[in-house]
Design a protein around this motif. Sequence first.
Motif, PDB file in Angstrom:
ATOM      1  N   GLY A 210      -4.005  -5.487   9.406  1.00  0.00           N
ATOM      2  CA  GLY A 210      -2.773  -5.762  10.143  1.00  0.00           C
ATOM      3  C   GLY A 210      -2.473  -4.663  11.145  1.00  0.00           C
ATOM      4  N   ASP A 211      -1.276  -4.092  11.044  1.00  0.00           N
ATOM      5  CA  ASP A 211      -0.834  -3.090  12.009  1.00  0.00           C
ATOM      6  C   ASP A 211      -1.015  -1.654  11.534  1.00  0.00           C
ATOM      7  N   ARG A 212      -1.764  -1.459  10.422  1.00  0.00           N
ATOM      8  CA  ARG A 212      -1.892  -0.115   9.866  1.00  0.00           C
ATOM      9  C   ARG A 212      -3.350   0.262   9.636  1.00  0.00           C
ATOM     10  N   ILE A 213      -3.605   1.567   9.763  1.00  0.00           N
ATOM     11  CA  ILE A 213      -4.893   2.146   9.405  1.00  0.00           C
ATOM     12  C   ILE A 213      -4.660   3.044   8.199  1.00  0.00           C
ATOM     13  N   PHE A 214      -5.500   2.905   7.177  1.00  0.00           N
ATOM     14  CA  PHE A 214      -5.421   3.722   5.971  1.00  0.00           C
ATOM     15  C   PHE A 214      -6.633   4.648   5.966  1.00  0.00           C
ATOM     16  N   ILE A 215      -6.385   5.948   6.069  1.00  0.00           N
ATOM     17  CA  ILE A 215      -7.441   6.924   6.347  1.00  0.00           C
ATOM     18  C   ILE A 215      -7.790   7.723   5.095  1.00  0.00           C
ATOM     19  N   LYS A 216      -9.058   7.676   4.704  1.00  0.00           N
ATOM     20  CA  LYS A 216      -9.538   8.500   3.599  1.00  0.00           C
ATOM     21  C   LYS A 216     -10.174   9.784   4.104  1.00  0.00           C
TER      22      LYS A 216
ATOM     23  N   THR B 168      -1.770   7.265   6.768  1.00  0.00           N
ATOM     24  CA  THR B 168      -1.557   5.990   7.448  1.00  0.00           C
ATOM     25  C   THR B 168      -1.041   6.221   8.861  1.00  0.00           C
ATOM     26  N   ILE B 169      -1.456   5.345   9.750  1.00  0.00           N
ATOM     27  CA  ILE B 169      -1.042   5.428  11.144  1.00  0.00           C
ATOM     28  C   ILE B 169      -1.030   4.025  11.720  1.00  0.00           C
ATOM     29  N   GLU B 170      -0.181   3.789  12.709  1.00  0.00           N
ATOM     30  CA  GLU B 170      -0.127   2.488  13.369  1.00  0.00           C
ATOM     31  C   GLU B 170      -1.403   2.263  14.180  1.00  0.00           C
ATOM     32  N   THR B 171      -1.894   1.041  14.167  1.00  0.00           N
ATOM     33  CA  THR B 171      -3.125   0.747  14.901  1.00  0.00           C
ATOM     34  C   THR B 171      -2.962   0.968  16.396  1.00  0.00           C
ATOM     35  N   ASP B 172      -1.763   0.710  16.930  1.00  0.00           N
ATOM     36  CA  ASP B 172      -1.582   0.805  18.376  1.00  0.00           C
ATOM     37  C   ASP B 172      -1.514   2.247  18.883  1.00  0.00           C
TER      38      ASP B 172
ATOM     39  N   THR C 121       1.539  -2.653   4.025  1.00  0.00           N
ATOM     40  CA  THR C 121       1.761  -1.628   3.006  1.00  0.00           C
ATOM     41  C   THR C 121       0.515  -1.431   2.160  1.00  0.00           C
ATOM     42  N   LEU C 122       0.551  -0.389   1.311  1.00  0.00           N
ATOM     43  CA  LEU C 122      -0.571  -0.149   0.407  1.00  0.00           C
ATOM     44  C   LEU C 122      -0.780  -1.316  -0.554  1.00  0.00           C
ATOM     45  N   PRO C 123       0.274  -1.909  -1.130  1.00  0.00           N
ATOM     46  CA  PRO C 123       0.046  -3.102  -1.963  1.00  0.00           C
ATOM     47  C   PRO C 123      -0.624  -4.248  -1.205  1.00  0.00           C
ATOM     48  N   ASP C 124      -0.301  -4.397   0.072  1.00  0.00           N
ATOM     49  CA  ASP C 124      -0.971  -5.417   0.887  1.00  0.00           C
ATOM     50  C   ASP C 124      -2.473  -5.134   0.957  1.00  0.00           C
ATOM     51  N   LEU C 125      -2.803  -3.870   1.181  1.00  0.00           N
ATOM     52  CA  LEU C 125      -4.214  -3.482   1.294  1.00  0.00           C
ATOM     53  C   LEU C 125      -4.946  -3.713  -0.024  1.00  0.00           C
ATOM     54  N   LYS C 126      -4.358  -3.241  -1.120  1.00  0.00           N
ATOM     55  CA  LYS C 126      -5.017  -3.343  -2.423  1.00  0.00           C
ATOM     56  C   LYS C 126      -5.020  -4.768  -2.949  1.00  0.00           C
TER      57      LYS C 126
ATOM     58  N   GLU D 156      -1.457   6.491  -3.307  1.00  0.00           N
ATOM     59  CA  GLU D 156      -0.292   6.804  -2.482  1.00  0.00           C
ATOM     60  C   GLU D 156      -0.712   6.969  -1.031  1.00  0.00           C
ATOM     61  N   THR D 157       0.251   6.899  -0.135  1.00  0.00           N
ATOM     62  CA  THR D 157      -0.020   7.091   1.289  1.00  0.00           C
ATOM     63  C   THR D 157       0.841   8.218   1.844  1.00  0.00           C
ATOM     64  N   ILE D 158       0.317   8.850   2.871  1.00  0.00           N
ATOM     65  CA  ILE D 158       1.008   9.936   3.572  1.00  0.00           C
ATOM     66  C   ILE D 158       0.970   9.598   5.055  1.00  0.00           C
ATOM     67  N   GLU D 159       2.098   9.682   5.721  1.00  0.00           N
ATOM     68  CA  GLU D 159       2.125   9.367   7.147  1.00  0.00           C
ATOM     69  C   GLU D 159       1.236  10.343   7.912  1.00  0.00           C
ATOM     70  N   TYR D 160       0.393   9.802   8.788  1.00  0.00           N
ATOM     71  CA  TYR D 160      -0.522  10.639   9.559  1.00  0.00           C
ATOM     72  C   TYR D 160       0.245  11.627  10.442  1.00  0.00           C
ATOM     73  N   ASP D 161      -0.219  12.832  10.437  1.00  0.00           N
ATOM     74  CA  ASP D 161       0.300  13.880  11.308  1.00  0.00           C
ATOM     75  C   ASP D 161      -0.878  14.779  11.638  1.00  0.00           C
ATOM     76  N   VAL D 162      -0.829  15.438  12.763  1.00  0.00           N
ATOM     77  CA  VAL D 162      -1.973  16.251  13.177  1.00  0.00           C
ATOM     78  C   VAL D 162      -2.300  17.338  12.160  1.00  0.00           C
ATOM     79  N   LEU D 163      -1.327  17.757  11.361  1.00  0.00           N
ATOM     80  CA  LEU D 163      -1.568  18.790  10.357  1.00  0.00           C
ATOM     81  C   LEU D 163      -1.608  18.242   8.940  1.00  0.00           C
ATOM     82  N   ALA D 164      -1.331  16.953   8.759  1.00  0.00           N
ATOM     83  CA  ALA D 164      -1.296  16.373   7.421  1.00  0.00           C
ATOM     84  C   ALA D 164      -2.696  16.278   6.827  1.00  0.00           C
TER      85      ALA D 164
END
Length: 306
Positions: A174-180, A79-83, A3-8, A62-70
């Motif tokens: 971990g299992d997440r990518i946080f994209i700026k 955010t998106i799963e690493t796999d 999660t974002l708290p994990d990252l921060k 805050e985080t927003i789930e990755y989408d091709v148009l997001a």
Amino acid sequence: MTTLPDLKGFDLAGADVTVWVFRTSSGQDGRPRFTGRWVGITEDLAARLREAVGGALAGITETIEYDVLAQNNEGSALTIETDETYVHLIAGAVADDTPGRKARNVKDLANSKFTVIKFVRDGLTLLAVSRTDASWSTRKASGLIRAVFSDNELDVEEDPVFTIRPVFDFFVLGDRIFIKSKLNFESVLVYKAGHQQAFTALKEEAEFVAIFSELSPLDAFVGSNKIHLRRAIAIQSKGHYKDTGFMDRLRAEHGNMRLVIAFDEQGRIVPTPETCRHIFQALLNHRLESRLDSQFYDVPSTEPVS
């Protein structure tokens, strides 16, 4: 799930720091090849990197789930799963910080495409990734006279200088990518190539092919345009074309919705260069009517409101 708290909350101050530089190439299997080397750094640089990453993480609220148009803004990260990406190839490479992978000369650093700052603490690894700038390109740096300001005057700087931007494109924990930076994330991890492969698969999907009289105008419209590729994959993800009720309503209401779309006698969409944009808006369900002014608008997202 990370999660974002994990990252921060990652302990940057107590983490070991390693800098990796990577070049990229295309593999024979269609996957990218990432060739990396780690670089020895001073404690002063390690401290500056901890500070830079800490500042970058502090700005994410805050985080927003990755989408091709997001799209994200200054205070958010996608955010998106690493796999779902090729980032495991980078993570595997930076785990091999053996003497054989250490950069020994300037040639090992020059023309690198991106840098990875690796932080390790208590068995956890945080990666901060950013594309390199022109200072890493021998072609762009050749012919320049490098100078430094010291003792109130400029002097020639003979040693090569490499710049590490304090702005990071994405973080991996971990299992997440946080994209700026969505653009640089997709560039580094060759995500556009994945979109092109997905669009090719979509054009072979029987349910998608069945709603059109032909696909060639649509194919030409999308081409290699990254925005159109994203929208095509979003159409596949939403899957409205598989919904018989949705398609029946589109045939009945397209004129009222000011969508310029032609249908043949079999009810199939007849695409033309002039109507492809309208077809995409319809299949994305991005032409919506406001109940406040009874006007139709093209919208960037149709996320349901609770």
